[in-house]
Design an enzyme around this catalytic site. Structure first.
Site, mmCIF file in Angstrom:
data_model
loop_
_atom_site.group_PDB
_atom_site.id
_atom_site.type_symbol
_atom_site.label_atom_id
_atom_site.label_comp_id
_atom_site.label_asym_id
_atom_site.label_seq_id
_atom_site.Cartn_x
_atom_site.Cartn_y
_atom_site.Cartn_z
ATOM 1 C CB SER A 1 -0.901 0.007 1.242
ATOM 2 O OG SER A 1 -1.562 1.252 1.382
ATOM 3 C CE1 TYR B 1 -4.819 -2.009 4.795
ATOM 4 C CE2 TYR B 1 -3.806 0.141 4.455
ATOM 5 C CZ TYR B 1 -4.325 -1.029 3.938
ATOM 6 O OH TYR B 1 -4.351 -1.223 2.584
#
Length: 678
Positions: A555, A568
């Site tokens: 990400s 996350y």
């Protein structure tokens, strides 16, 4: 306008071809003679409709028929240059076509045209080939059928075989068909119904005679220690051996694999005569064109350990290659095509089963089906007599036939990921599904892995048959479940070449609201899960010795400190560093490890649909429906990122154009300057 002759031919073909006792997949051909109107003269013209080159009788349609002028086809007898030049006659068939002619005429066209009966069936039934491949097949044919079925000595398919059969038909007007030595059967009739009835009578009569008169144990006595392992143990051992065996079969060029533990295979490998019979190879041309002239046989009992089996398989590989090279060099001349590879296409493991290989899954699966046909042929021939396939010289003339080579050269260029087996986690929706779809479109065999097994199966079914994709349920945080998923991959397609760690989830919370359970859940799925999947897949890739690719869907957050996202982002940073660590460690095995850093993938995303979108929208003070556009407007390119864009990056980084690249992270974020890697 429909033509009754064509309708009857197609119906007969489909009935005969849909029952594997009558013929193998894509094997044999059927024909019918009749009349139709010549559009030029307006008068009736005598035609023959015959199954064209390729295709399968069971699914034959009108497009698969070649249509020839019967007078012109039979006139070729007058210009036939002899058996040494009979291959030239295949090109001559093009001058006999009616109108556009339909499918390309096959090598068996002469057989159908020169036999005078209106309807002809040429088939490859196991029972019939058992008679054809017996050492005393001619005598057995007389005994079983009397004068109703003639014997035709082995001759390579072609124009001369058609002439031979026409002569036999004239000499034996009472015959309804023939046994083609080493090859199969041909039957004929005045009507379509009669031809089909005669075909089935020849097949069923052979099968009944074998059942009634055959020896009860044609493969010999049971060998101690060679019996089938229990089902679960058998599949576990197959999964442990599959990557090594695939690597052996892929030494010259990469292959897709298929595993089969059919009772016929296991029973054959448990009996004393299996080494002698396996060494003789197959007989019917359809069989050995797909299985090679003989299999590679592991000469260890079922009780041998996996390590001992792997060691012995590797020891057997080079002698197998040497023997195949000798076969090629013995019979090749200056006009022969180059040797296509010396690796086995069939590998037999006692107590476990059969591993078959091809350039795609369907070809690998069909190769295995054909070897089972060969086992059935051996059983029937040995029950009545002694199995005697055609000679290696004749096999070579088929395998390296100029016409066969031309057919291979006409095949389309393989797609970028052909022969590659991809395992994609979290692939039932969103980014994972887009990646699976793109890789399947590029020719890969895909294992769709997802926590929800039903959704995984449904997503795989959307990609095509099980020759294209299979679905497996897996919790990537469970080491045993991951190992089972990789086992399913190697049993489905022979091994694994490409892994995409995409499974993930997110809970958008600030530090003080993030619970220990939130932290553990996200790290278990993405950090630990990626580690477990990479570890299990790397074991298989190392055993294959074929290299491979591991891709992490990380990400932008792995390098960018976004708000309210501690768990996350931390786990994505973990994934990003796994890429670097594994790229260094696995490089010596030819395994490349790279990452993709997406951002703002809202539409189609399972994570965003599961509540992440609402949480991020609240963080940024926008409506959830506008979140994709919000992300786009903060990028350099002002473009929204979709799952397909991530899939494109995976296809690129795992393709040949970037084959020298490892340890790279590719941003797919439309340009976020704060996340630039350098």
């Amino acid at each position: 306008m429909t033509n009754r002759t064509v309708d009857e031919l197609l119906a007969r073909s489909n009935r005969l071809g849909s029952d594997r006792k009558n013929t193998n997949y894509a094997g044999g051909n059927t024909s019918a003679k009749g009349t139709d109107v010549d559009p030029v003269t307006g008068t009736d013209v005598d035609l023959m409709w015959v199954k064209g080159s390729g295709g399968d009788l069971g699914t034959l349609t009108e497009d698969g028929l070649a249509v020839l002028r019967l007078d012109r086809m039979r006139a070729l007898v007058d210009v036939y240059p002899g058996v040494e030049r009979e291959d030239e006659m295949v090109a001559a068939f093009d001058y006999c076509l009616h109108g556009k002619g339909g499918a390309a005429p096959s090598i068996d066209t002469a057989m159908h045209g020169l036999v005078t009966a209106p309807h002809v069936d040429h088939l490859h039934p196991d029972a019939g080939i058992a008679i054809a491949a017996a050492v005393d097949g001619e005598e057995l044919t007389r005994t079983i059928y009397g004068g109703k079925v003639a014997w035709v000595p082995w001759r390579r398919p072609g124009f001369q075989l058609g002439l031979d059969m026409a002569e036999i038909q004239r000499e034996h007007p009472e015959a309804v068909g023939c046994i083609l030595g080493g090859h199969g059967i041909t039957a004929w009739g005045a009507t379509s119904e009669e031809s089909e009835r005669n075909s089935l009578w020849i097949i069923d009569t052979a099968a009944a005679y074998i059942d009634e008169h055959g020896a009860p144990e044609p493969f010999g006595t049971v060998l101690d220690g060679y019996g089938p392992l229990p089902a679960a143990e058998r599949r576990a051992k197959a999964a442990a051996l599959a990557p090594t065996i695939r690597g052996i079969a892929s030494h010259d060029s990469p292959m897709v694999g298929h595993f089969d533990d059919d009772p016929a295979v296991l029973e054959f490998l448990s009996r004393a005569e299996h080494p002698r019979l396996a060494a003789l190879g197959t007989s019917c041309p359809d069989h050995f064109l797909r299985t090679k002239v003989k299999p590679m046989l592991l000469d260890l009992p079922a009780t041998a350990s996996v390590d001992d089996c792997i060691t012995r398989l590797r020891e057997l590989h080079e002698p197998y290659r040497d023997e195949y090279r000798t076969y090629y060099e013995t019979f090749a001349d200056e006009s022969s095509p180059a040797m296509r590879g010396a690796d086995p296409l069939i590998v037999l493991v006692p107590g476990v089963g059969m591993f078959s290989f091809g350039r795609n899954k369907q070809t690998a699966r069909v190769a295995g089906e054909f070897y089972i046909n060969a086992i059935n042929v051996m059983r029937g021939a040995e029950a009545l007599s002694t199995y005697q396939p055609i000679s290696d010289y004749e096999k070579f003339r088929i395998e390296y036939w100029a016409l066969e080579e031309a057919k291979l050269q006409r095949m389309p260029k393989p797609k970028s990921h052909a022969t590659r087996v991809a395992l994609v986690t979290g692939a039932a929706s969103g980014i994972g599904k887009a990646i699976a779809t793109r890789l399947a479109g590029e020719g890969a065999c895909v294992v769709v892995a997802d926590l929800d097994a039903d959704k995984a199966a449904a997503a795989a079914a959307e990609l095509g048959s099980t020759d294209v994709a299979v679905g497996v349920g897996v919790d990537v945080s469970d080491a045993a479940a991951v190992r089972r998923a990789v086992d399913e991959a190697v049993l489905a397609f022979g091994g694994v070449d490409l892994v995409v760690n995409n499974a993930g989830l997110s809970l958008s919370k600030p530090l003080l609201d993030t619970t220990e359970a939130d932290w553990d859940l996200q790290h278990d799925v993405m950090a630990k899960g990626s580690f477990l999947v990479s570890q299990a897949a790397a074991r298989a890739m190392i055993d294959q010795r074929m290299g491979g690719d591991i891709v992490y869907i990380a990400s932008k957050n792995s390098v960018f400190a976004g708000p309210n996202n501690i768990a996350y982002s931390a786990t994505k940073a973990d994934q990003a560093h796994q890429v670097r660590l594994l790229a260094v460690e696995l490089g010596e095995h030819g395994i490349r490890v790279n990452g993709i850093n997406p951002d703002g993938v809202v539409r189609g995303s399972g994570i965003f649909a599961g509540g992440w979108g609402a949480q991020r929208a609240a963080t940024y003070g926008v409506d959830e429906a506008d979140l994709g556009e919000f992300y786009a407007q903060r990028t350099i390119l002002k473009r929204e990122v979709l799952p397909e864009h991530v899939a494109n990056a995976v296809a690129a980084i795992t393709g040949d154009d970037l084959s020298q690249t490892t340890g790279l992270h590719i941003p797919v974020d439309s340009g976020v300057a704060a996340a630039f890697l350098r």
